[in-house]
Design an enzyme around this catalytic site. Structure first.
Site, PDB file in Angstrom:
ATOM      1  N   GLN A 113      -2.102  -7.275   8.345  1.00  0.00           N
ATOM      2  CA  GLN A 113      -2.181  -7.364   7.855  1.00  0.00           C
ATOM      3  C   GLN A 113      -1.726  -9.141   7.399  1.00  0.00           C
ATOM      4  O   GLN A 113      -0.834  -9.513   7.469  1.00  0.00           O
ATOM      5  CB  GLN A 113      -1.380  -6.196   6.937  1.00  0.00           C
ATOM      6  CG  GLN A 113      -1.936  -4.700   6.925  1.00  0.00           C
ATOM      7  CD  GLN A 113      -1.352  -4.205   8.161  1.00  0.00           C
ATOM      8  OE1 GLN A 113      -0.623  -4.748   8.652  1.00  0.00           O
ATOM      9  NE2 GLN A 113      -1.449  -3.213   7.745  1.00  0.00           N
ATOM     10  N   GLN A 150      -5.146  -0.273  15.065  1.00  0.00           N
ATOM     11  CA  GLN A 150      -5.659   0.675  13.960  1.00  0.00           C
ATOM     12  C   GLN A 150      -6.998   0.659  13.681  1.00  0.00           C
ATOM     13  O   GLN A 150      -7.677   1.473  12.958  1.00  0.00           O
ATOM     14  CB  GLN A 150      -4.696   1.436  12.964  1.00  0.00           C
ATOM     15  CG  GLN A 150      -3.007   1.385  13.919  1.00  0.00           C
ATOM     16  CD  GLN A 150      -1.718   1.342  13.633  1.00  0.00           C
ATOM     17  OE1 GLN A 150      -1.820   0.964  12.318  1.00  0.00           O
ATOM     18  NE2 GLN A 150      -0.423   1.900  14.160  1.00  0.00           N
ATOM     19  N   TRP A 184       1.554  -5.302  -1.034  1.00  0.00           N
ATOM     20  CA  TRP A 184       2.237  -4.552  -0.259  1.00  0.00           C
ATOM     21  C   TRP A 184       3.332  -4.178  -0.993  1.00  0.00           C
ATOM     22  O   TRP A 184       4.047  -5.815  -1.732  1.00  0.00           O
ATOM     23  CB  TRP A 184       2.623  -5.339   0.863  1.00  0.00           C
ATOM     24  CG  TRP A 184       3.533  -5.335   2.176  1.00  0.00           C
ATOM     25  CD1 TRP A 184       3.561  -3.704   2.510  1.00  0.00           C
ATOM     26  CD2 TRP A 184       4.591  -5.637   2.626  1.00  0.00           C
ATOM     27  NE1 TRP A 184       4.490  -3.217   3.943  1.00  0.00           N
ATOM     28  CE2 TRP A 184       5.341  -4.879   3.632  1.00  0.00           C
ATOM     29  CE3 TRP A 184       5.080  -6.595   2.197  1.00  0.00           C
ATOM     30  CZ2 TRP A 184       6.116  -4.524   4.576  1.00  0.00           C
ATOM     31  CZ3 TRP A 184       6.679  -7.384   3.184  1.00  0.00           C
ATOM     32  CH2 TRP A 184       7.368  -6.074   4.408  1.00  0.00           C
ATOM     33  N   ARG A 185       4.489  -3.105  -1.168  1.00  0.00           N
ATOM     34  CA  ARG A 185       5.828  -2.695  -1.598  1.00  0.00           C
ATOM     35  C   ARG A 185       6.411  -2.805  -0.838  1.00  0.00           C
ATOM     36  O   ARG A 185       5.937  -1.476   0.337  1.00  0.00           O
ATOM     37  CB  ARG A 185       5.543  -1.453  -2.251  1.00  0.00           C
ATOM     38  CG  ARG A 185       6.707  -1.430  -2.402  1.00  0.00           C
ATOM     39  CD  ARG A 185       6.629   0.163  -3.622  1.00  0.00           C
ATOM     40  NE  ARG A 185       8.596   0.909  -3.370  1.00  0.00           N
ATOM     41  CZ  ARG A 185       9.084   1.491  -2.237  1.00  0.00           C
ATOM     42  NH1 ARG A 185       8.975   2.010  -1.782  1.00  0.00           N
ATOM     43  NH2 ARG A 185       9.808   1.439  -2.978  1.00  0.00           N
ATOM     44  N   ASP A 209       8.205  -1.979   3.218  1.00  0.00           N
ATOM     45  CA  ASP A 209       8.618  -0.922   3.667  1.00  0.00           C
ATOM     46  C   ASP A 209      10.048  -1.519   4.495  1.00  0.00           C
ATOM     47  O   ASP A 209      11.256  -0.048   5.145  1.00  0.00           O
ATOM     48  CB  ASP A 209       7.825   0.286   4.922  1.00  0.00           C
ATOM     49  CG  ASP A 209       7.296  -1.586   5.754  1.00  0.00           C
ATOM     50  OD1 ASP A 209       7.883  -1.209   7.464  1.00  0.00           O
ATOM     51  OD2 ASP A 209       6.373  -1.598   5.629  1.00  0.00           O
ATOM     52  N   GLU A 216      -0.344  -1.087   0.264  1.00  0.00           N
ATOM     53  CA  GLU A 216       0.716   0.114   0.765  1.00  0.00           C
ATOM     54  C   GLU A 216       1.690   0.268   0.221  1.00  0.00           C
ATOM     55  O   GLU A 216       2.140  -0.267  -0.580  1.00  0.00           O
ATOM     56  CB  GLU A 216       1.070  -0.588   2.074  1.00  0.00           C
ATOM     57  CG  GLU A 216      -0.356  -0.479   3.239  1.00  0.00           C
ATOM     58  CD  GLU A 216      -0.162  -1.402   4.711  1.00  0.00           C
ATOM     59  OE1 GLU A 216      -0.083  -0.564   5.806  1.00  0.00           O
ATOM     60  OE2 GLU A 216       0.910  -1.701   4.385  1.00  0.00           O
ATOM     61  N   HIS A 217       2.232   1.498  -0.063  1.00  0.00           N
ATOM     62  CA  HIS A 217       3.497   1.954  -0.076  1.00  0.00           C
ATOM     63  C   HIS A 217       3.831   2.268  -1.809  1.00  0.00           C
ATOM     64  O   HIS A 217       5.245   2.274  -1.878  1.00  0.00           O
ATOM     65  CB  HIS A 217       4.191   1.178   0.682  1.00  0.00           C
ATOM     66  CG  HIS A 217       4.557   1.186   2.076  1.00  0.00           C
ATOM     67  ND1 HIS A 217       4.533  -0.423   3.340  1.00  0.00           N
ATOM     68  CD2 HIS A 217       4.026   1.809   2.990  1.00  0.00           C
ATOM     69  CE1 HIS A 217       4.543  -0.068   3.946  1.00  0.00           C
ATOM     70  NE2 HIS A 217       3.985   1.067   4.447  1.00  0.00           N
ATOM     71  N   GLU A 239      -1.097   2.885   3.365  1.00  0.00           N
ATOM     72  CA  GLU A 239       0.477   3.663   3.724  1.00  0.00           C
ATOM     73  C   GLU A 239       0.792   4.385   2.335  1.00  0.00           C
ATOM     74  O   GLU A 239       0.992   3.820   1.342  1.00  0.00           O
ATOM     75  CB  GLU A 239       0.841   2.639   4.806  1.00  0.00           C
ATOM     76  CG  GLU A 239       0.502   2.721   6.587  1.00  0.00           C
ATOM     77  CD  GLU A 239       1.717   2.631   7.455  1.00  0.00           C
ATOM     78  OE1 GLU A 239       2.447   2.138   6.528  1.00  0.00           O
ATOM     79  OE2 GLU A 239       1.535   1.686   8.360  1.00  0.00           O
ATOM     80  N   TYR A 290       7.039   5.104   2.664  1.00  0.00           N
ATOM     81  CA  TYR A 290       7.970   5.590   3.250  1.00  0.00           C
ATOM     82  C   TYR A 290       8.875   6.789   2.639  1.00  0.00           C
ATOM     83  O   TYR A 290      10.017   6.926   3.386  1.00  0.00           O
ATOM     84  CB  TYR A 290       8.047   4.774   5.043  1.00  0.00           C
ATOM     85  CG  TYR A 290       7.430   3.998   4.877  1.00  0.00           C
ATOM     86  CD1 TYR A 290       6.050   4.612   5.483  1.00  0.00           C
ATOM     87  CD2 TYR A 290       7.700   3.246   6.053  1.00  0.00           C
ATOM     88  CE1 TYR A 290       5.376   4.073   6.506  1.00  0.00           C
ATOM     89  CE2 TYR A 290       7.315   3.029   6.964  1.00  0.00           C
ATOM     90  CZ  TYR A 290       5.992   2.654   7.059  1.00  0.00           C
ATOM     91  OH  TYR A 290       5.018   2.171   8.012  1.00  0.00           O
TER      92      TYR A 290
END
Length: 630
Positions: A175, A221, A456-457, A459, A502-503, A524, A527
């Protein structure tokens, strides 16, 4: 007869509208009664600061290689560093068949040509990203983030490389990585590095406005290729999306072949770029908005749009005060952020129609004292590109606000053909330091175009994990690196091409505006929820879907999307649905999926429909080709 509005009156009207909007949002910033005029910019030799390197065709190839090899070595493992760099090539030829120019690109590095067209800068050689080896036998591209390549022609020449390395130009990335305005020939382009020890995973990515050879997707992916030409494309893992791509594979065999192919892209505006004109002067080209397009923008001459002389820009450097930057914006300057990290404790407000804000070398705005680093007024034509916005240690209500408040959509008609545009704008919460925000990106304006973003947070990262204190790292991260929502869209007619989120701890994406359009969505789930109670909605619903369209919305379209689960901290956690949308004829999802990465459960793909993704089918996507079901 409609008489033209006098210019002075038009300016007063625009300023009054913007001031009203800013006051309503509580975001109007005080500026000095008499602001010092910005320093003059040399159009032939602008000062971009110490983190920008500019090469000419007269520079010896050996010197370029030596310097760029040293930069790549410095940035190869610098995922959490503050170093930022941009490398530019003036028009001309670099490298020869006998002495090619070959170098790698590391973290936080932008490489670009300074021609008006990609064909103005011709490189005989290769520009590559390989797997990052965490150990000698554990090499992958899953964390190859934050790097950019654009506006170049590359005649791939891997002279001197071994047989495997010589088989392609490798761009093994994930990313926050974009390839734009490229003309590549001479060998395959591979989006994975199959020459190093495994597992060789990759999770990208984005290509736009490029003419490409045969592309090996390999282990990627998900990937979005937009408005390009490809000689061919091999394989895909879960989610390969093509929008306006000449030569794209057909999607008739979905999901056996995980392709989503749109003949045209609904709305485009290519990213602004620096170039040097025939007189040797620097300019920024700002492409025009287009509808229903395919192929590259530069094959028949200069990309349609406007050119802005570099002298019309304020060129910011790390350490410049918010007051100074806002004063430059207030007197009508466009804005360039040179590479570096900027600590922002008072909002930078972009409020003049048509203003361009361009970051070089992954310039990063870090929130301080709970500030919102960047706010965009609801006026047409503002373009923000190449900027990363980073949460700080004190909670920010929002990291970037586009349109100051939904109740004041004052320019929606004018912005229909000249939308506010975000290109390669990224967000980060946590990672190199503790970060806290309620919402990363909030869109209140209508007719906004988001062309590639990663929200993005983190992970993983330096903070949130201390192996010496006996506290579980993910539990620590859940309580310290806090990001409630990733993206909230309140505006109507908002388009996103390449939306990666994400996240986040509640809503990764919450879409409340009408007539939204998204081409490729990747998510995503977080997590790190410690318990099911931490990941349960107030009404008892288990978990928060990765993509939510508000129940009141009547029209929305999503093409090519995936929600992934990896509840690393507590594998027993359950999420009921990957997607949650209203059951309305005008709300349509095309080619969507969920997948278990190794821990956790998503019971259904969308609204109780679709198979369960859990640890009995790890890595096997659960697809729904179309929703509502035919």
């Amino acid at each position: 007869m409609n008489l033209p509005v006098p210019r002075a009156r038009a300016r007063r009207t625009a300023m009054a509208i913007t001031a009203a909007a800013a006051l309503a949002a509580g975001a109007l910033l005080a500026t000095p009664a008499v602001a010092a005029p910005p320093l003059a910019v040399d159009p032939y030799n602008p000062d971009f600061g110490p983190n920008v390197t500019i090469y000419s065709p007269d520079t010896p190839v050996d010197q370029i290689e030596s310097e760029l090899d040293a930069l790549a070595d410095q940035q190869r493992d610098a995922e959490m560093s503050t170093a930022r760099s941009a490398v530019y090539f003036l028009p001309g030829q670099y490298g020869t068949a006998e002495n090619p120019l070959q170098f790698d690109v590391g973290y936080y590095t932008e490489v670009a040509g300074l021609g008006a067209s990609p064909t103005d800068v011709d490189i005989n050689g290769s520009i590559e990203v390989y797997n990052r080896c965490l150990t000698s036998d554990n090499c992958l591209a899953l964390v190859n983030f934050w790097r950019t390549i654009s506006n170049l022609s590359i005649q791939v020449n891997s002279l001197g490389d071994d047989g495997c390395r010589g088989s392609a130009n490798f761009w093994a990335v994930s990313q926050a990585v974009s390839m734009r305005r490229l003309d590549i020939s001479g060998a395959n382009l591979s989006l994975m590095d199959y020459c190093t020890a495994g597992p060789q995973y990759a999770s990208g990515g984005f290509i736009a406005d490029s003419r490409l050879p045969y592309v090996v997707s390999g282990s990627q992916q998900q990937w979005l290729t937009r408005n390009s030409e490809v000689a061919g494309w091999s394989n895909g893992v879960w989610n390969q999306v093509f929008s306006g791509v000449v030569g794209a594979p057909a999607d008739a065999n979905f999901p056996t072949e995980p392709y989503t192919t749109l003949e045209t892209t609904p709305v485009t505006r290519e990213k602004p770029y620096l170039y040097v004109d025939d007189a040797g002067k620097y300019n920024v080209r700002v492409p025009a908005m287009q509808r229903e397009t395919s192929g590259v923008s530069w094959d028949e001459g200069l990309t349609a749009g406007r050119s802005i002389p570099i002298t019309d820009f304020y060129i910011a450097k790390p350490g410049d005060s918010e007051l100074k930057i806002n004063a430059a914006l207030a007197v009508g300057k466009h804005l360039i952020f040179t590479p570096g990290v900027y600590d922002i404790d008072k909002t930078l407000l972009v409020w003049r129609p048509g203003t361009v804000v361009l970051g070089l070398g992954h310039a990063t705005l870090t929130a301080k004292k709970g500030a919102t680093p960047l706010a965009i007024a609801d006026v047409p034509g503002i373009v923000v590109a190449g900027i990363t916005v980073d949460a700080g240690e004190k909670l920010s209500p929002v990291l970037m606000k586009v349109g100051l408040t939904k109740s004041l959509n004052l320019s929606s008609k004018k912005s229909k053909d000249n939308p506010i545009t975000l290109s390669d704008v990224y967000f980060r919460v946590g990672g190199p330091h503790i970060g806290k925000t309620t919402t990363a990106l909030e869109i209140n304006a209508d007719n906004v175009l988001i062309d590639h973003t990663w929200v993005w947070r983190g992970d993983h990262g330096i903070e949130g994990f201390d192996p010496t204190d006996g506290v579980n790292g993910d539990n620590e991260r859940w309580a310290t690196n806090t990001g409630t929502n990733g993206v909230i869209v309140n505006g109507d007619h908002v388009t996103a091409t390449g939306l990666f989120v994400e996240h986040f701890q509640k809503y990764n994406t919450l879409w409340k505006g009408e007539n939204g359009r998204v081409v490729l969505y990747q998510n995503e789930l977080p997590y790190d929820p410690p318990t099911q109670a931490d990941w349960t909605q107030p009404d008892g619903t288990l978990g928060y879907p990765g993509y939510v369209v508000d129940a009141k919305v009547k029209n929305h379209r999503l093409d090519g999307a995936g929600v992934y689960v990896f509840n690393q901290n507590n594998p027993a956690i359950v999420t009921e649905n990957g997607f949650d949308v209203p059951d309305a004829p005008g709300v349509q999802l095309h080619h969507i999926m969920t997948v278990n990465l190794s821990a956790g459960t998503v019971e259904h793909v969308v609204n109780g429909v679709g198979g369960q993704a859990d640890n009995t089918n790890t890595g096997a996507p659960q697809y729904v080709a179309d929703y509502p079901l035919p």
